[in-house]
Design a protein around this motif. Structure first.
Motif, PDB file in Angstrom:
ATOM      1  N   VAL A   8     -50.020  63.664 -41.728  1.00 38.60           N
ATOM      2  CA  VAL A   8     -48.681  63.138 -41.427  1.00 38.60           C
ATOM      3  C   VAL A   8     -47.883  62.959 -42.716  1.00 38.60           C
ATOM      4  O   VAL A   8     -46.680  63.274 -42.781  1.00 38.60           O
ATOM      5  CB  VAL A   8     -48.792  61.799 -40.661  1.00 38.60           C
ATOM      6  CG1 VAL A   8     -47.409  61.170 -40.487  1.00 38.60           C
ATOM      7  CG2 VAL A   8     -49.438  62.013 -39.301  1.00 38.60           C
ATOM      8  N   GLY A   9     -48.549  62.470 -43.757  1.00 32.98           N
ATOM      9  CA  GLY A   9     -47.868  62.293 -45.038  1.00 32.98           C
ATOM     10  C   GLY A   9     -47.349  63.596 -45.604  1.00 32.98           C
ATOM     11  O   GLY A   9     -46.242  63.649 -46.152  1.00 32.98           O
ATOM     12  N   ILE A  10     -48.122  64.684 -45.464  1.00 31.98           N
ATOM     13  CA  ILE A  10     -47.701  65.996 -45.956  1.00 31.98           C
ATOM     14  C   ILE A  10     -46.430  66.456 -45.243  1.00 31.98           C
ATOM     15  O   ILE A  10     -45.486  66.971 -45.856  1.00 31.98           O
ATOM     16  CB  ILE A  10     -48.841  67.014 -45.796  1.00 31.98           C
ATOM     17  CG1 ILE A  10     -49.945  66.730 -46.828  1.00 31.98           C
ATOM     18  CG2 ILE A  10     -48.325  68.444 -45.944  1.00 31.98           C
ATOM     19  CD1 ILE A  10     -51.188  67.574 -46.652  1.00 31.98           C
ATOM     20  N   VAL A  11     -46.406  66.274 -43.925  1.00 31.99           N
ATOM     21  CA  VAL A  11     -45.218  66.659 -43.151  1.00 31.99           C
ATOM     22  C   VAL A  11     -43.994  65.874 -43.625  1.00 31.99           C
ATOM     23  O   VAL A  11     -42.902  66.433 -43.808  1.00 31.99           O
ATOM     24  CB  VAL A  11     -45.460  66.431 -41.642  1.00 31.99           C
ATOM     25  CG1 VAL A  11     -44.161  66.659 -40.857  1.00 31.99           C
ATOM     26  CG2 VAL A  11     -46.550  67.357 -41.138  1.00 31.99           C
ATOM     27  N   LEU A  12     -44.159  64.580 -43.826  1.00 32.04           N
ATOM     28  CA  LEU A  12     -43.040  63.746 -44.281  1.00 32.04           C
ATOM     29  C   LEU A  12     -42.553  64.154 -45.673  1.00 32.04           C
ATOM     30  O   LEU A  12     -41.357  64.134 -45.960  1.00 32.04           O
ATOM     31  CB  LEU A  12     -43.462  62.276 -44.283  1.00 32.04           C
ATOM     32  CG  LEU A  12     -43.719  61.655 -42.890  1.00 32.04           C
ATOM     33  CD1 LEU A  12     -44.240  60.224 -43.035  1.00 32.04           C
ATOM     34  CD2 LEU A  12     -42.450  61.682 -42.044  1.00 32.04           C
ATOM     35  N   VAL A  13     -43.486  64.530 -46.541  1.00 27.63           N
ATOM     36  CA  VAL A  13     -43.097  64.985 -47.885  1.00 27.63           C
ATOM     37  C   VAL A  13     -42.290  66.277 -47.805  1.00 27.63           C
ATOM     38  O   VAL A  13     -41.304  66.458 -48.538  1.00 27.63           O
ATOM     39  CB  VAL A  13     -44.353  65.161 -48.782  1.00 27.63           C
ATOM     40  CG1 VAL A  13     -43.988  65.874 -50.090  1.00 27.63           C
ATOM     41  CG2 VAL A  13     -44.985  63.810 -49.092  1.00 27.63           C
TER      42      VAL A  13
END
Length: 810
Positions: free
Chosen positions: A792-797
């Motif tokens: 999820v963090g990768i998508v947000l980045v």
């Protein structure tokens, strides 16, 4: 002062006594900073205070494994000190190499001395080519001989025309003898000399204006202020996490609380940003040094990349400072005029302009000279009287003979103004047109009358203009190409000189400067605002005084311009000091080199585009890596504050943060900061960096908090498992931040990012490394939780990257 015997000078004993009494010619130290000042500026900083306090505390507690963060801070300090001290040492060496020798009379004999050995009352022996090493008063010249004393004061005043000096006139330190000889008594030495007084203010140390350093310093200041309340929150939170203050102190758990506090505080400081910036500047400084560009202060390499207004001193910068012969226009067929020019050009006492005639005319047969009137800068002409084949008008000239009478050579408006003839009026019109085109023009005229030597010679009657001679200043071969580069890069160039505006204008046109109509600086307004208005419109200026050069820099800066100033004379020093970036040529005086940020050691003007490219590479790369460091600072501040308020133990050990710092920031930042990058400079470095870093840091903070909230709900995990999961979560998202900032895709950047992922895997794969950092393999449910949160963090980045690109491109 005791009277000095004209032909003997001081005795060695008298000179030694005056030297002991402090009457020597030792100049003030021209170096920018002393070694102690360099050490103090690099060691005693608030940044180092925070880091080394934490470092010492962990060593006292016996946790050296958690004190690894002290090494980057130490390296940063050493690099800064070494680089600046090397620049100082190089410059001091330059000053010694450029120092002229002095010739004085001692006990009736000529002695050559180092300039600092000259004392008050010494008799300087001055000859053509000598540089005056101390202020002196002329006591004797060869004015009764063929030529008097003339000095070039261009390094002091910017005026290139020689100045005639008579007995009792003062000659100033820093000027050079161009013609004649003299004895001159020293009346001003060391700090009391004219050149030293002019440079005292210029030698006061001031840091180069650097957006990168200014932004980083501002960040450190903000962080330092934020740390005061944050440390209290973190300390209280850590003590409460171990059962409260009383329990923690009684059980010894305060030690773990202290380690957690240090970890939180040090994580908040962008520890490696200053180090990487210093390394990038140091590497650039070394690279430019190989190209004969001396960087006096590390951030100066950034300066020229930000410059949008470049002020160039004409003589010695755009031109070589030498005149070259252009052409001769014959006006009347008087025999022997070419041989006369050859005699003028080969005269040992000829000035720089006259010497240009030696090459085209020096091979002509020698002329028999009956009398000579030397050139005088006040009357602007010289004369030769010749004997020849007779004065009868019907007598033909034999081959190679020179018409008898007087030949006058000088400025047309001085030689021909009193001659009322059609030929003289026509010659004046032609020389005027040539001067308007920027050529320096001189005229050779002939009169059948004979002129004798006299104290105050006058022009003979019946002068007929014989030839017009034109000269050009020798423009540096690389000047036009360099000007074209700056034009393409959007840098506004202004050519400034103490010479005639028409001459400056011609040089400007030759090198391709637009708006090249020369403005006489004597007509410029005193008011800074009005002057700034003129400078926005005009780009070529002549008759500029040293004070006006400095005012021009201030006026341009008042309009928001980043100003660079080049020069080589003492008269340029103050303007060079006050400019955002001062650049000295190889021919510059030691005082001017001392205040400049860049010194072109080989005098090649074409070096400047390379400095621009290097500066842009540094700025673009530091902006890229700064986003990595500021992302870390953001999540460290947020995690420290939130965990402190929740009274939770800080989720990382300092050594575990060393993993994430090294793999996601420190190691890749080192490579990224040194890679090629041709992006053009844009202001607003800090704003752009923060607009990406703050949201990225919030994403990481949210991920770590989510991990701890969910982990506490799904089951009990050991402290090491939670710390390991926190480390993997932080590293997983921070490595993707690295991957995003490494774009556009380049094979080497891809290799760097993949190597960091591999490094993270090796920490868990190698047992003794895993044990040292106190991390462990995760249970399945905790491992799946970490993978989901990181995804999820990768998508947000990625979403953040797309938003940031659109925002900064607008």
């Amino acid at each position: 002062m005791a009277e000095v015997e004209t032909r003997r000078g001081l005795s060695e004993a008298e000179a030694a006594a005056r030297l002991r009494d402090g009457q020597g010619n030792a100049s003030p130290d021209g170096s920018s900073r002393s070694l102690w000042q360099i050490l103090a500026a690099n060691v005693f900083t608030m940044f180092n205070g925070i880091v080394f306090t934490g470092f010492a505390l962990l060593l006292v507690l016996g946790r050296w494994q958690d004190a690894l963060f002290g090494l980057p801070a130490l390296f940063n300090t050493v690099i800064g000190v070494v680089q600046e001290f090397n620049a100082k040492r190089t410059l001091d060496r330059l000053a010694v190499l450029n120092a002229p020798s002095a010739r004085v009379l001692r006990d009736g004999a000529e002695v050559e001395l180092a300039p600092e050995r000259v004392v008050l009352g010494d008799l300087l022996v001055l000859r053509p080519g000598d540089q005056v090493t101390a202020d002196a008063k002329v006591v004797e010249t060869d004015h009764r001989g063929p030529r008097g004393l003339e000095v070039d004061e261009s390094l002091l005043t910017g005026e290139s025309d020689p100045i005639r000096k008579a007995v009792a006139d003062e000659v100033l330190s820093g000027s050079s003898v161009v013609a004649g000889t003299a004895l001159a008594e020293v009346v001003g030495v060391g700090a009391d000399s004219y050149a030293s007084k002019l440079t005292v203010e210029a030698r006061e140390f001031s840091l180069v204006k650097s957006e990168l350093r200014g932004s980083i310093d501002r960040l450190l200041k903000w962080i330092s202020w934020a740390l005061i309340p944050l440390i209290l929150v973190v300390v209280n939170g850590q003590m409460m996490a171990f059962g409260g203050w009383q329990a923690a102190l009684a059980s010894g758990a305060w030690r773990e609380a202290a380690v957690g506090t240090v970890a939180a505080v040090i994580a908040m400081v962008p520890l490696g940003l200053v180090l990487i910036t210093s390394i990038a500047f140091a590497v650039s400084g070394t690279k430019l040094a190989r190209d004969q560009v001396l960087i006096q202060e590390l951030p100066a390499v950034e300066g020229l990349a930000r410059v949008d207004a470049l002020c160039l001193d004409k003589t010695g910068t755009v031109t070589t400072g030498e005149m070259r012969f252009d052409s001769a226009i014959e006006l009347a067929p008087v025999p022997g005029w070419e041989a006369i020019l050859g005699s003028i050009g080969t005269d040992p006492g000829a000035n720089g302009t006259a010497r240009c005639l030696a090459d085209p005319y020096g091979s002509r047969p020698a002329v028999e000279i009956a009398a000579e009137v030397p050139f005088d800068s006040a009357r602007k002409w010289s004369a030769l009287a010749t004997t020849g084949f007779g004065s009868a008008p019907d007598r033909a000239a034999p081959d190679g003979a020179c018409a008898p009478g007087t030949w006058v050579f000088g400025a047309p408006e001085f030689v021909l103004t009193g001659t009322d003839s059609d030929a003289a009026r026509s010659a004046l019109r032609r020389t005027g047109a040539l001067a308007e085109a920027g050529l320096r023009t001189l005229v050779l005229a002939h009169s059948p009358e004979h002129i004798g030597e006299a104290e105050h010679p006058e022009l003979p009657a019946g002068l007929t203009p014989v030839a017009i001679l034109t000269f050009r200043e020798q423009v540096r071969a690389d000047a036009s190409e360099t000007m074209a580069y700056f034009k393409k890069q959007g840098v506004d160039v202004r050519l400034i000189s103490g010479d005639d505006p028409r001459t400056v204008s011609a040089v400007a046109r030759e090198v391709g400067i637009e708006h090249s109509a020369g403005i006489d600086a004597r007509t410029l307004p005193e008011d800074i605002e009005e002057l700034a208005e003129v400078l926005e419109r005009e780009h070529v200026f002549g008759r500029v005084t040293p004070r006006q050069k400095r005012q021009m820099v201030h006026a341009l800066q008042s309009r928001g311009h980043v100003v660079a100033m080049t020069g080589d004379g003492v008269n340029d020093a103050l303007a060079i000091k006050d400019a955002d970036l001062g650049i000295a040529m190889d021919t510059a005086t030691p005082a001017t080199k001392a205040v400049a940020r860049l010194v072109l050691l080989d005098g090649r003007f074409e070096r400047l585009p390379g400095v621009v490219a290097e500066g842009r590479r540094v700025i673009a790369n530091i902006e890229r890596v700064s986003k990595l460091f500021l992302t870390k600072t953001t999540y460290a501040l947020a995690i420290g504050l939130i965990f402190g308020l929740l009274a939770w133990a800080f989720p990382f050990l300092p050594r575990q943060l060393s993993i994430t710092d090294g793999l996601t920031i420190g190691i890749p930042a080192f490579f990224l900061a040194l890679m090629p990058n041709a992006d053009r400079y844009r202001s607003g470095f800090l704003k752009r960096s923060l607009s990406f870093s703050i949201p990225a840091g919030i994403i990481v903070t949210a991920a770590v908090l989510t991990l701890h909230f969910v982990a506490r709900a799904i089951g009990p995990f050991t402290e090491m498992e939670l710390q390991s999961a926190s480390t993997l979560t932080l590293a997983g998202i921070a490595l993707w931040v690295l991957a995003v900032l490494a774009r556009p895709i380049h094979p080497f950047r891809v290799l760097v990012v993949l190597a960091m992922y591999a490094g993270l895997g090796l920490v868990w794969a190698i047992p003794f490394v895993r044990d040292f950092f106190q991390v462990t393999w995760l249970p399945d449910d905790l491992g799946l939780l970490v993978v989901g949160i990181v995804a999820v963090g990768i998508v947000l980045v990625e979403i953040l990257r797309a938003w940031h690109r659109r925002r900064t491109a607008a």
